[in-house]
Design a protein around this motif. Structure first.
Motif, PDB file in Angstrom:
ATOM      1  N   THR A 105      19.654 -98.410  23.581  1.00 15.60           N
ATOM      2  CA  THR A 105      18.306 -98.258  24.122  1.00 15.60           C
ATOM      3  C   THR A 105      17.488 -97.410  23.165  1.00 15.60           C
ATOM      4  N   MET A 106      16.374 -97.954  22.719  1.00 13.90           N
ATOM      5  CA  MET A 106      15.427 -97.184  21.918  1.00 13.90           C
ATOM      6  C   MET A 106      14.382 -96.599  22.860  1.00 13.90           C
ATOM      7  N   THR A 107      14.160 -95.316  22.748  1.00 12.57           N
ATOM      8  CA  THR A 107      13.133 -94.655  23.560  1.00 12.57           C
ATOM      9  C   THR A 107      12.075 -94.075  22.628  1.00 12.57           C
ATOM     10  N   ILE A 115       7.962 -95.606  25.924  1.00  9.38           N
ATOM     11  CA  ILE A 115       8.156 -97.044  25.727  1.00  9.38           C
ATOM     12  C   ILE A 115       9.627 -97.224  25.385  1.00  9.38           C
ATOM     13  N   THR A 116      10.298 -98.140  26.089  1.00 10.81           N
ATOM     14  CA  THR A 116      11.729 -98.348  25.843  1.00 10.81           C
ATOM     15  C   THR A 116      11.996 -99.790  25.436  1.00 10.81           C
ATOM     16  N   ALA A 117      13.079 -99.966  24.705  1.00  9.45           N
ATOM     17  CA  ALA A 117      13.478-101.312  24.256  1.00  9.45           C
ATOM     18  C   ALA A 117      14.996-101.412  24.227  1.00  9.45           C
ATOM     19  N   LYS A 118      15.495-102.603  24.485  1.00  7.94           N
ATOM     20  CA  LYS A 118      16.931-102.876  24.381  1.00  7.94           C
ATOM     21  C   LYS A 118      17.201-103.575  23.060  1.00  7.94           C
ATOM     22  N   PRO A 193       7.473-117.876  17.983  1.00  8.05           N
ATOM     23  CA  PRO A 193       8.519-117.044  17.392  1.00  8.05           C
ATOM     24  C   PRO A 193       8.518-115.613  17.937  1.00  8.05           C
ATOM     25  N   TYR A 194       7.321-115.112  18.229  1.00  9.69           N
ATOM     26  CA  TYR A 194       7.195-113.720  18.670  1.00  9.69           C
ATOM     27  C   TYR A 194       6.433-113.665  19.988  1.00  9.69           C
ATOM     28  N   PRO A 195       7.140-113.845  21.096  1.00  6.75           N
ATOM     29  CA  PRO A 195       6.479-113.813  22.402  1.00  6.75           C
ATOM     30  C   PRO A 195       6.173-112.384  22.844  1.00  6.75           C
ATOM     31  N   GLU A 196       5.363-112.272  23.859  1.00  8.26           N
ATOM     32  CA  GLU A 196       5.042-110.964  24.423  1.00  8.26           C
ATOM     33  C   GLU A 196       6.329-110.236  24.828  1.00  8.26           C
ATOM     34  N   GLY A 197       6.370-108.953  24.510  1.00  8.29           N
ATOM     35  CA  GLY A 197       7.520-108.142  24.890  1.00  8.29           C
ATOM     36  C   GLY A 197       8.569-107.976  23.821  1.00  8.29           C
ATOM     37  N   THR A 234      11.644-103.007  27.365  1.00 11.50           N
ATOM     38  CA  THR A 234      12.106-102.942  28.755  1.00 11.50           C
ATOM     39  C   THR A 234      11.252-102.020  29.618  1.00 11.50           C
ATOM     40  N   GLY A 235      10.361-101.263  28.997  1.00 16.41           N
ATOM     41  CA  GLY A 235       9.489-100.375  29.757  1.00 16.41           C
ATOM     42  C   GLY A 235       8.319 -99.917  28.906  1.00 16.41           C
ATOM     43  N   GLY A 236       7.156 -99.730  29.541  1.00  8.95           N
ATOM     44  CA  GLY A 236       5.986 -99.227  28.821  1.00  8.95           C
ATOM     45  C   GLY A 236       5.057-100.292  28.283  1.00  8.95           C
TER      46      GLY A 236
END
Length: 278
Positions: A105-107, A115-118, A193-197, A234-236
């Motif tokens: 998880t990147m925070t 803002i978080t990402a998996k 190729p690069y969708p939202e999110g 995943t958030g933000g």
């Protein structure tokens, strides 16, 4: 009576037969010896071949074990030190061996909120390893997201270590680490190729030029599939959309497009979690 001449001939014949018999015996022994030696040589070759085969299979097993253990070999190419611009921040190189299993998880802790990402290690082991290394060195801390694009594509770009302090500079967007790495997980089969999110890596347009700069896609974007897809937000995302809605100043309109975000975004700290499920 047998004549003397006949006895001499009989003796000579007997002597010749003995010599011939002795020669035959010696020849037979010689052939047996050669056969034994030849068989021994063949055995040595077979044994040697068996050892080679076992050794070879052993090496394969070691290689398979390394692969099964979940590691990838990564090449982090150091930039030349001569003429290196001030915007390059040297915090050393990541380890070349990186986990290729599990997720992180990147925070991104910003002034506007987290803002978080998996990030899946099996898809981007080298890029994830780079981010983990840079984050551990405080590379992204107190830097600003320097670019926003709202037309054609919708992305917020961050990750320049030199984009700090008040105001903006002409060099914003030119900074990075002291190394580059190859692109991974290119979305060649995805539409768009690069969708939202999606969170993806920026580069110079040349292969193997990925560094530290990344962009968050807040609206489906038809970019060429040349940029590493790092992970999924995943958030933000609501924060990123707010930044996009506030617009940009058009500073990059004549070059790469977009400009500095009017709503300032400061990364207070970027962290990478320990690997989960590896």
């Amino acid at each position: 009576m047998t004549s003397t001449r006949e006895r001499q001939r009989a003796a000579a014949r007997a002597r010749l037969e003995r010599e011939m018999s002795e020669r035959a015996t010696k020849a037979r022994k010689r052939r047996q010896t050669q056969a034994i030696v030849g068989a021994a040589a063949v055995l040595v070759l077979v044994v040697a071949g068996t050892v080679w085969l076992v050794t070879s299979l052993g090496d394969d097993d070691k290689q398979n074990t390394a692969n099964a253990a979940g590691y990838a070999q990564c090449a982090y190419t150091e930039l030349p030190t001569e003429g290196r611009p001030q915007q390059i921040k040297d915090v050393g190189l990541p380890p070349s061996q990186q986990d290729n299993k599990g997720s992180q998880t990147m925070t991104i802790d910003t002034n506007l909120g987290p803002i978080t990402a998996k990030i899946n290690r099996d898809q981007v082991p080298c890029t994830a390893g780079s981010f983990t290394h840079l984050a551990s060195k405080g590379f992204f801390d107190n830097t600003k997201c320097h670019r926003l694009v709202t037309q054609g594509i919708q992305v917020l770009q961050c990750g320049d270590p030199s984009a700090t302090g008040k105001g903006w500079r002409d060099t914003d967007g030119t900074g990075g680490p002291s190394y580059n790495l190859a692109e991974e997980n290119l979305p060649t089969d995805k539409r768009p190729p690069y969708p939202e999110g999606v969170i993806a890596m920026a580069n110079s347009g040349q292969p193997g030029s990925t560094g530290s700069q990344f962009f968050i896609v807040y609206g489906d974007s038809q970019l060429d599939p040349n940029y590493t897809v790092l992970g999924t937000i995943t958030g933000g995302m609501d924060l990123v959309r707010q930044i996009g809605a506030a617009g940009d100043d058009g500073a990059f309109a004549e070059q790469a497009g977009g400009g500095h975000p009017k709503k300032e975004v400061v990364i207070n700290k970027l962290t990478m979690s320990d690997i989960q499920g590896g």
